[in-house]
Design a protein around this motif. Structure first.
Motif, short mmCIF file in Angstrom:
data_model
loop_
_atom_site.label_atom_id
_atom_site.label_comp_id
_atom_site.label_asym_id
_atom_site.label_seq_id
_atom_site.Cartn_x
_atom_site.Cartn_y
_atom_site.Cartn_z
N GLU A 128 20.75 -29.79 -26.93
CA GLU A 128 21.08 -30.18 -28.31
C GLU A 128 20.96 -31.69 -28.49
O GLU A 128 20.33 -32.16 -29.44
N THR A 129 21.56 -32.44 -27.58
CA THR A 129 21.57 -33.90 -27.74
C THR A 129 20.16 -34.46 -27.60
O THR A 129 19.70 -35.28 -28.41
N SER A 130 19.46 -33.99 -26.57
CA SER A 130 18.12 -34.48 -26.31
C SER A 130 17.19 -34.18 -27.47
O SER A 130 16.43 -35.05 -27.93
N THR A 131 17.25 -32.95 -27.98
CA THR A 131 16.33 -32.55 -29.07
C THR A 131 16.66 -33.31 -30.35
O THR A 131 15.77 -33.78 -31.05
N ARG A 132 17.97 -33.44 -30.66
CA ARG A 132 18.36 -34.20 -31.86
C ARG A 132 17.84 -35.63 -31.77
O ARG A 132 17.26 -36.15 -32.72
N ALA A 155 10.85 -39.03 -36.10
CA ALA A 155 10.72 -39.22 -37.55
C ALA A 155 10.54 -40.70 -37.86
O ALA A 155 9.67 -41.08 -38.66
N SER A 156 11.32 -41.57 -37.19
CA SER A 156 11.19 -43.02 -37.44
C SER A 156 9.84 -43.54 -36.98
O SER A 156 9.28 -44.45 -37.59
N ALA A 157 9.31 -42.97 -35.90
CA ALA A 157 8.05 -43.48 -35.34
C ALA A 157 6.83 -42.86 -36.03
O ALA A 157 5.70 -43.24 -35.74
N GLY A 158 7.05 -41.87 -36.91
CA GLY A 158 5.92 -41.25 -37.60
C GLY A 158 5.11 -40.29 -36.73
O GLY A 158 3.92 -40.09 -36.96
N VAL A 159 5.77 -39.68 -35.74
CA VAL A 159 5.09 -38.69 -34.88
C VAL A 159 4.72 -37.47 -35.73
O VAL A 159 5.52 -36.98 -36.52
N GLY A 160 3.50 -36.96 -35.54
CA GLY A 160 3.01 -35.89 -36.42
C GLY A 160 3.08 -34.49 -35.84
O GLY A 160 2.76 -33.51 -36.54
N HIS A 161 3.48 -34.36 -34.57
CA HIS A 161 3.50 -33.02 -33.97
C HIS A 161 4.48 -33.02 -32.79
O HIS A 161 4.33 -33.80 -31.85
N HIS A 162 5.48 -32.15 -32.88
CA HIS A 162 6.45 -31.98 -31.78
C HIS A 162 6.16 -30.64 -31.11
O HIS A 162 6.21 -29.58 -31.77
N LYS A 185 18.41 -22.85 -25.08
CA LYS A 185 17.01 -22.89 -25.53
C LYS A 185 16.91 -22.44 -27.00
O LYS A 185 16.12 -22.98 -27.77
N ILE A 186 17.75 -21.45 -27.38
CA ILE A 186 17.77 -21.00 -28.78
C ILE A 186 18.21 -22.16 -29.69
O ILE A 186 17.62 -22.41 -30.75
N ALA A 187 19.23 -22.91 -29.23
CA ALA A 187 19.71 -24.06 -30.02
C ALA A 187 18.62 -25.12 -30.13
O ALA A 187 18.42 -25.72 -31.21
N GLN A 188 17.91 -25.37 -29.04
CA GLN A 188 16.81 -26.34 -29.05
C GLN A 188 15.75 -25.92 -30.10
O GLN A 188 15.31 -26.73 -30.92
N GLU A 189 15.38 -24.64 -30.06
CA GLU A 189 14.33 -24.16 -30.97
C GLU A 189 14.79 -24.24 -32.44
O GLU A 189 14.00 -24.56 -33.32
N LYS A 190 16.09 -23.96 -32.67
CA LYS A 190 16.62 -23.99 -34.04
C LYS A 190 16.51 -25.40 -34.62
O LYS A 190 16.08 -25.59 -35.76
N LEU A 191 16.88 -26.40 -33.81
CA LEU A 191 16.80 -27.79 -34.28
C LEU A 191 15.35 -28.16 -34.63
O LEU A 191 15.09 -28.84 -35.62
N ILE A 192 14.42 -27.70 -33.79
CA ILE A 192 13.00 -28.02 -34.02
C ILE A 192 12.52 -27.38 -35.33
O ILE A 192 11.86 -28.02 -36.15
N LYS A 193 12.89 -26.10 -35.52
CA LYS A 193 12.43 -25.37 -36.71
C LYS A 193 13.01 -25.99 -37.99
O LYS A 193 12.38 -25.97 -39.04
N GLU A 194 14.25 -26.52 -37.88
CA GLU A 194 14.91 -27.08 -39.07
C GLU A 194 14.49 -28.51 -39.36
O GLU A 194 14.83 -29.05 -40.40
N SER A 195 13.79 -29.15 -38.44
CA SER A 195 13.45 -30.56 -38.64
C SER A 195 12.25 -30.70 -39.57
O SER A 195 11.56 -29.72 -39.87
N SER A 196 12.00 -31.94 -39.98
CA SER A 196 10.87 -32.18 -40.90
C SER A 196 9.56 -32.39 -40.15
O SER A 196 8.50 -32.50 -40.76
N ILE A 197 9.60 -32.45 -38.82
CA ILE A 197 8.40 -32.76 -38.04
C ILE A 197 7.58 -31.47 -37.81
O ILE A 197 8.14 -30.46 -37.39
N PRO A 198 6.27 -31.51 -38.10
CA PRO A 198 5.44 -30.35 -37.77
C PRO A 198 5.58 -30.01 -36.29
O PRO A 198 5.67 -30.93 -35.45
N TYR A 199 5.63 -28.73 -35.95
CA TYR A 199 5.95 -28.37 -34.56
C TYR A 199 5.15 -27.18 -34.06
O TYR A 199 4.59 -26.40 -34.85
#
Ligand SMILES: NC(=O)c1ccc[n+]([C@@H]2O[C@H](COP(=O)([O-])OP(=O)(O)OC[C@H]3O[C@@H](n4cnc5c(N)ncnc54)[C@H](OP(=O)(O)O)[C@@H]3O)[C@@H](O)[C@H]2O)c1
Length: 267
Positions: free
Chosen positions: A73-77, A84-91, A111-125
């Motif tokens: 959770e901490t690492s993914t957040r 987002a600050s660096a303008g990365v286009g693909h996670h 791992k489910i928590a990690q995936e949830k954070l990724i899906k909810e973020s604004s970064i294409p993944y």
């Protein structure tokens, strides 16, 4: 492209960095011993400068349920915020086939928590679900021992070579985001207990492997197809028979740190 590989010094990460460099990309291995720590944030802003893609193939150093959850959770957040600050286009993140079916396991809840954070973020993944690695078979035996014998269920299992995992993740990393899950797996199905028995035999490890319907995988009960990918999975080329004959397979790999956690048996 500049591609930052979080966990780039690990089993998959080090192979991935080499493959991306061979393709002509600027691949940067990021891990605590290269000065980047995704849990504390140390070195993240610096390493992400100019990066187009971030691939997360890190793993938690701790085996404890709460610690694994906190790590992912901490690492993914942190990663998603700095990206987002660096303008990365693909996670891109590496996870495991059947993760959503393994929520009885503390490791897989993380791992489910990690995936949830990724899906909810604004970064294409893109989330890559891989089956277990051949390199993990000996470690799986080590942590499935009850009274000196290895207990594992007789379920379907389609593991793959770490090298094919790195190839599969690399292909996704250099392509457009899928904003979903891609499955990768091994070229042929086995029975979990049978393949571990074969792996131990290849290492001249005398431990007996018992087919135990009550044995747990990472703390979770398995059904026949829990670990098997779907029909659209991209399959690796390396067959177990070929892999096990390679010089690198003659020595046991160290058990993966966190996936090793809670494989066990009800006894
Ligand atoms: N085992 C399997 O069969 C299997 C199957 C499918 C998917 N997976 C997934 O594959 C992924 C990678 O597994 P692996 O076996 O390649 O892992 P690994 O060899 O244990 O490598 C883990 C990497 O994460 C790094 N790391 C640890 N803490 C970090 C932190 N705070 N900040 C940045 N990096 C950190 C490590 O760096 P240091 O070495 O410096 O600590 C190392 O480079 C995992 O996410 C796992 O869920 C595993």
């Amino acid at each position: 492209m500049k591609i930052v590989v979080i966990g780039g010094t690990g089993l998959i990460g080090s192979k991935l960095v080499n493959k991306l460099r061979e393709l002509g990309h600027e691949a940067v291995a990021a891990a605590p011993n290269t000065g980047v720590n995704t849990v504390t944030g140390e070195g993240l802003a610096e390493v992400l400068k100019g990066a187009s893609v971030v691939v997360d193939v890190s793993n938690s150093p701790s085996w404890d349920d709460a610690a694994v959850l906190q790590f992912f959770e901490t690492s993914t957040r942190n990663l998603l915020t700095y990206e987002a600050s660096a303008g990365v286009g693909h996670h891109v993140a590496l996870s495991v086939v059947g993760t959503d079916r393994l929520s009885e396991s503390g490791y897989f809840r993380a791992k489910i928590a990690q995936e949830k954070l990724i899906k909810e973020s604004s970064i294409p993944y893109s989330i890559v679900h891989a089956t277990q690695f051949f390199e993990f078979l000996k470690g799986l035996a080590d942590i499935s021992v009850v009274d000196g014998k290895v207990h594992l269920p007789h379920v379907l299992f389609q593991p793959m070579a770490a090298d094919d995992v790195a190839t599969g993740v690399g292909r996704i990393a250099v392509g457009p985001s899928v904003n979903g899950i891609v499955e990768i797996g091994g070229p042929e199905p086995f029975r979990l207990d049978e393949l571990v028995r074969r792996r131990l035999a290849s290492l001249k490890d005398p431990r007996e492997v018992i087919a135990d319907p009550n044995a747990l995988y990472s703390g979770a009960k398995l059904s026949e197809r829990t670990l098997v990918p779907g029909d659209n999975a991209r399959l690796g080329e390396t067959r177990f028979e070929t892999w096990v004959a390679q010089p690198a397979a003659q020595v046991p790999s160290a058990p993966p740190k966190a996936t090793a956690v809670a494989v066990g048996s009800k006894g």
